[in-house]
Motif scaffolding. Structure first.
Motif, PDB file in Angstrom:
ATOM      1  N   ARG A   1      -3.950  12.902   0.064  1.00 15.59           N
ATOM      2  CA  ARG A   1      -4.873  11.946  -0.558  1.00 15.59           C
ATOM      3  C   ARG A   1      -5.341  10.928   0.489  1.00 15.59           C
ATOM      4  N   HIS A   2      -4.385  10.302   1.167  1.00 18.40           N
ATOM      5  CA  HIS A   2      -4.707   9.305   2.193  1.00 18.40           C
ATOM      6  C   HIS A   2      -4.636   9.886   3.591  1.00 18.40           C
TER       7      HIS A   2
ATOM      8  N   VAL B   1      -0.238   8.671   0.236  1.00 14.59           N
ATOM      9  CA  VAL B   1       0.227   9.951  -0.297  1.00 14.59           C
ATOM     10  C   VAL B   1      -0.410  11.087   0.509  1.00 14.59           C
TER      11      VAL B   1
ATOM     12  N   PHE C   1     -14.827   4.017  -3.386  1.00 21.29           N
ATOM     13  CA  PHE C   1     -13.843   5.057  -3.634  1.00 21.29           C
ATOM     14  C   PHE C   1     -12.923   4.628  -4.767  1.00 21.29           C
ATOM     15  N   ASP C   2     -12.744   5.512  -5.733  1.00 17.91           N
ATOM     16  CA  ASP C   2     -11.852   5.241  -6.859  1.00 17.91           C
ATOM     17  C   ASP C   2     -10.849   6.386  -6.955  1.00 17.91           C
ATOM     18  N   HIS C   3      -9.546   6.041  -6.904  1.00 20.20           N
ATOM     19  CA  HIS C   3      -8.535   7.092  -6.872  1.00 20.20           C
ATOM     20  C   HIS C   3      -8.459   7.915  -8.149  1.00 20.20           C
ATOM     21  N   PHE C   4      -8.975   7.404  -9.261  1.00 22.26           N
ATOM     22  CA  PHE C   4      -8.844   8.147 -10.510  1.00 22.26           C
ATOM     23  C   PHE C   4     -10.168   8.639 -11.068  1.00 22.26           C
ATOM     24  N   SER C   5     -11.278   8.496 -10.325  1.00 21.39           N
ATOM     25  CA  SER C   5     -12.521   9.101 -10.772  1.00 21.39           C
ATOM     26  C   SER C   5     -12.763  10.345  -9.939  1.00 21.39           C
ATOM     27  N   GLY C   6     -13.493  11.292 -10.498  1.00 13.94           N
ATOM     28  CA  GLY C   6     -13.799  12.510  -9.758  1.00 13.94           C
ATOM     29  C   GLY C   6     -12.553  13.286  -9.453  1.00 13.94           C
ATOM     30  N   ASP C   7     -12.367  13.658  -8.209  1.00  7.73           N
ATOM     31  CA  ASP C   7     -11.225  14.506  -7.834  1.00  7.73           C
ATOM     32  C   ASP C   7      -9.915  13.808  -8.114  1.00  7.73           C
TER      33      ASP C   7
ATOM     34  N   HIS D   1     -16.369  -6.432  -4.693  1.00  8.70           N
ATOM     35  CA  HIS D   1     -15.228  -7.192  -5.229  1.00  8.70           C
ATOM     36  C   HIS D   1     -15.397  -8.691  -4.977  1.00  8.70           C
TER      37      HIS D   1
ATOM     38  N   ASP E   1     -12.465   0.771   1.290  1.00  7.49           N
ATOM     39  CA  ASP E   1     -13.096   1.767   0.419  1.00  7.49           C
ATOM     40  C   ASP E   1     -14.609   1.824   0.608  1.00  7.49           C
TER      41      ASP E   1
ATOM     42  N   ASP F   1       0.833  -1.202   0.000  1.00 15.86           N
ATOM     43  CA  ASP F   1       0.000   0.000   0.000  1.00 15.86           C
ATOM     44  C   ASP F   1       0.862   1.243   0.000  1.00 15.86           C
ATOM     45  N   MET F   2       0.452   2.204  -0.788  1.00 18.17           N
ATOM     46  CA  MET F   2       1.153   3.487  -0.877  1.00 18.17           C
ATOM     47  C   MET F   2       0.242   4.585  -0.352  1.00 18.17           C
TER      48      MET F   2
END
Lengths: 322, 322
Positions: free
Chosen positions: A50-51, A47, A316-322, A221, A213, A44-45
Motif C-alpha cells: 500500500r505504502h 503497510v 489520495f484516500d485510503h478507503f476510496s477506489g482500490d 485541508h 497526498d 504513521d502506519m
C-alpha cells in the motif's frame, strides 16, 4: 533462531547514551519534557503493498518510515525528540533487519531523534512509528490559521515521486536514469524539519501542512480548517528535476496532485516575505511562492497568465477506489 | 462509501472537549505536559491471528487494544493522559468500526485517557496504540530495582486467560459457562492502573512489571534487569476463579506461565507490607504475596511446604516456534 528479545537487542537497542530518562527495555520509556514546551505527537502506519512495494529496499524503507513522521513534526514547526517503532514482520530476516535499522538510525541521528521503545511481532509487514517533538506554546504551525490575502508557499520541488510511480506502473516511458533519479524522491524523501523549525521560530507563518497526498488535497485541508479558499498559479509550482523535462500538462498535474512529496505547504502574510526567505536561507531549503489565500471558498488553479485551468485532480484516500 | 476522513470523523473524532491543546485533525496533536512530570510512553501492536482470533468481537478488541497499553502505564505507576491509534483495516466496515470504537472509548473514558491522533489505512487487520502517561521524577516503577530480600507480590488472579485459550484449542474440556467466564479474562483484561498509581505514590515498591507473557517469563525480566534471583511459592499463586476448579498441576502451570494476565508483579521490602496493603485497598485491587527475591541468580519454584518443584514452563516469544 533470532528471538524477539535478541532481535530488539541486536538491531534496535543501541549502546550510545540517549537523552531519555529510561529507554528501551522497561514497560514504558521515560522522557523528561523540556520545561514549558508543548509536545507535538504524530503517528504513521506503513503497510506493504500500500505504502511501499513488496520487496522494497529495507534501508530506504527504514529511512522513509521515519521520514514521513519527521515530516509531520516539520509541518508543526516542532523539534524532533524521540520516537517509538512497532514492527510486524513475516520473519526475523537478518539482512532485512540490518538494512532497515541502518536506514532508520541514519535519519534518526541526523535529526537527533531517539528510538525510546516499541513492539515487535510476527505478521504481515507493517511499520508503525509514533514521533514526539517539542514546540514553544503559540509557535506550532497549524492548519486552521490561514488568512485571506496570505501568500501560499511550497518548499523544495514537487511531482518527482509521482513521476517515479508512473514509471513503475508503466503509465509512461521513462529512461532508466530518469526513473532512478525520480525514484529517490519516492523512496528517500527529505523531511523539511529545519525549515519547519526556522519558520516556527523566526517567521510570521499562519498555516502549514506537509504534502503527502498531493498539494491540492493537502492544501484543501488548510482551506477547510481555516474556512478560506485559494488560487494556485499552476505554472509557478516548482517541478522536480526529472518532472521538469516532461510535457506541460503532466508537469502541472503531478505538481498539483502527485503525492509522496513530503514538502511543506504554508501560508504567510505578504509582509512576512523577507522573513520567510530568511528562514528558508537559514534552513538551506528553497521555497517558492505559488498562490494566494482568498476569502472566497474553493481552490482555483490558474496558468501563468492568470487564466483559469481545469485539471482532473484528486487527493489520495485510503478507503476510496482500490 | 466511507472515506478515510469520514471514517475518522464518524468513529474516532469526538465532540466532547479534550484536554489536549490540539487533538485530531492536524499534522500533529499538541499536549501540554504537566510541569515537572516525566512522560511514560509505551507502544503495542496487535495483529489478527496472533494476538486475537480472526472475527474477534470488535467491542472487546477495542477494549483489549487499549487495555494492554494501559497495563504498561500501570506497571510504571504512571497516570494515563493520551494515546494515538493506528489502524490497518481490510475494509471500512461500519459494524466493526462502531463496535471497536465504542469498546475503545469506554475504557479510555474510564481512565480519562484521550485519543489525540493516529492513522488509518487499508491492509491486513493491525491495531497499533502508543500511550502517554505522567509520573513524578523518581516515582516510576522500573524493572531493574528489585533487591534481595524483597517480597514478590501479584495483583488479582492468574491463569484464566490461558485456561480459555486451552479451551478454544481443545487442549482440555471446559463446560460452556466456565469457558465464557475464563474467556472474559482473555478478551477484556482490567489494566491495574489504579494500583500502579497508588503503589507509585504511597508505597516503597522497588520493581514492577505487567504480566503479559506469563509470570515466570515476565518476572524473569525483573530478575535479569535487577541482577537477582527469586523463589516463588507455586501454591501461593492466586488462580483465577475458573482455573481454581482445575487439577493442581494445571493450576500451577497456568498461574506460573499462562500469559495474557495483565496483572502486576512487583517487589517491595518486607517493611513495606502494610503500605502495599494500604495502596491495594485504596485501589480496590487484591494483592497476594507469592515469593521472595534472592541474591542467588535463577528462578526457583517451590510448593507450599517449601519443596522444590520442576514445572515445564516457557515465556512467550513472537519469533520462536510458530
Amino acid at each position: 533462531m533470532l528471538s524477539e528479545f535478541d532481535l530488539i537487542k541486536q538491531y534496535f537497542q543501541r549502546q550510545r547514551p540517549g537523552r531519555a530518562v529510561l529507554g528501551i527495555g522497561d514497560d514504558c520509556a521515560l522522557l523528561a519534557p523540556s520545561p514549558g514546551m508543548q509536545l507535538a505527537i504524530s503517528c504513521d502506519m506503513l503497510v506493504e503493498g500500500r505504502h511501499f512495494f513488496a520487496g522494497a529496499d529495507p534501508r530506504m524503507l527504514g529511512h522513509k518510515s521515519l521520514a514521513v513522521n519527521l515530516s509531520d513534526l516539520a509541518a508543526m514547526g516542532a523539534t524532533p525528540r524521540a520516537f517509538t517503532l512497532a514492527l510486524s514482520l513475516p520473519s526475523a530476516d537478518r539482512d532485512w533487519l540490518e538494512g532497515f535499522s541502518s536506514g532508520l538510525f541514519a535519519l534518526a541521528d541526523a535529526h537527533d531523534c531517539e528510538l525510546v521503545g516499541g513492539d515487535t511481532t510476527k505478521g504481515p509487514l507493517n511499520i508503525c512509528i509514533t514521533i514526539f517533538g517539542e514546540v514553544a506554546p503559540g509557535h506550532a504551525l497549524r492548519r486552521d490559521a490561514a488568512k485571506a490575502g496570505d501568500d501560499i508557499w511550497i518548499s523544495g520541488t514537487l511531482g518527482d515521486a509521482r513521476l517515479a510511480l508512473a514509471g513503475y506502473r508503466s503509465e509512461l516511458a521513462l529512461d532508466a536514469d530518469s526513473l532512478s533519479a525520480a525514484a529517490l524522491r519516492m523512496h528517500a524523501p527529505s523531511p523539511r524539519v529545519a525549515l519547519g523549525m526556522a519558520l516556527s521560530e523566526h517567521a510570521t507563518v499562519h498555516a502549514a501542512i506537509d504534502i503527502s497526498d498531493g498539494l491540492v488535497g493537502d492544501l484543501g485541508h488548510i482551506l477547510s480548517a481555516s474556512k478560506v479558499g485559494a488560487t494556485l498559479d499552476a505554472d509557478a509550482l516548482p517541478a522536480g528535476a526529472v518532472l521538469a523535462r516532461q510535457p506541460l500538462d503532466l508537469r502541472r498535474r503531478f505538481c498539483a496532485a502527485g503525492g509522496d512529496d513530503y514538502e511543506l505547504c504554508f501560508t504567510a502574510p505578504a509582509s512576512a516575505r523577507e522573513a520567510v526567505m530568511a528562514a528558508a536561507t537559514r534552513a538551506a531549503t528553497p521555497v517558492t511562492r505559488v498562490g494566494t489565500i482568498d476569502a472566497e471558498p474553493g481552490l482555483r488553479l490558474a496558468d501563468a497568465s492568470g487564466a483559469p485551468l481545469a485539471l482532473s485532480l484528486a487527493g489520495f484516500d485510503h478507503f476510496s477506489g482500490d
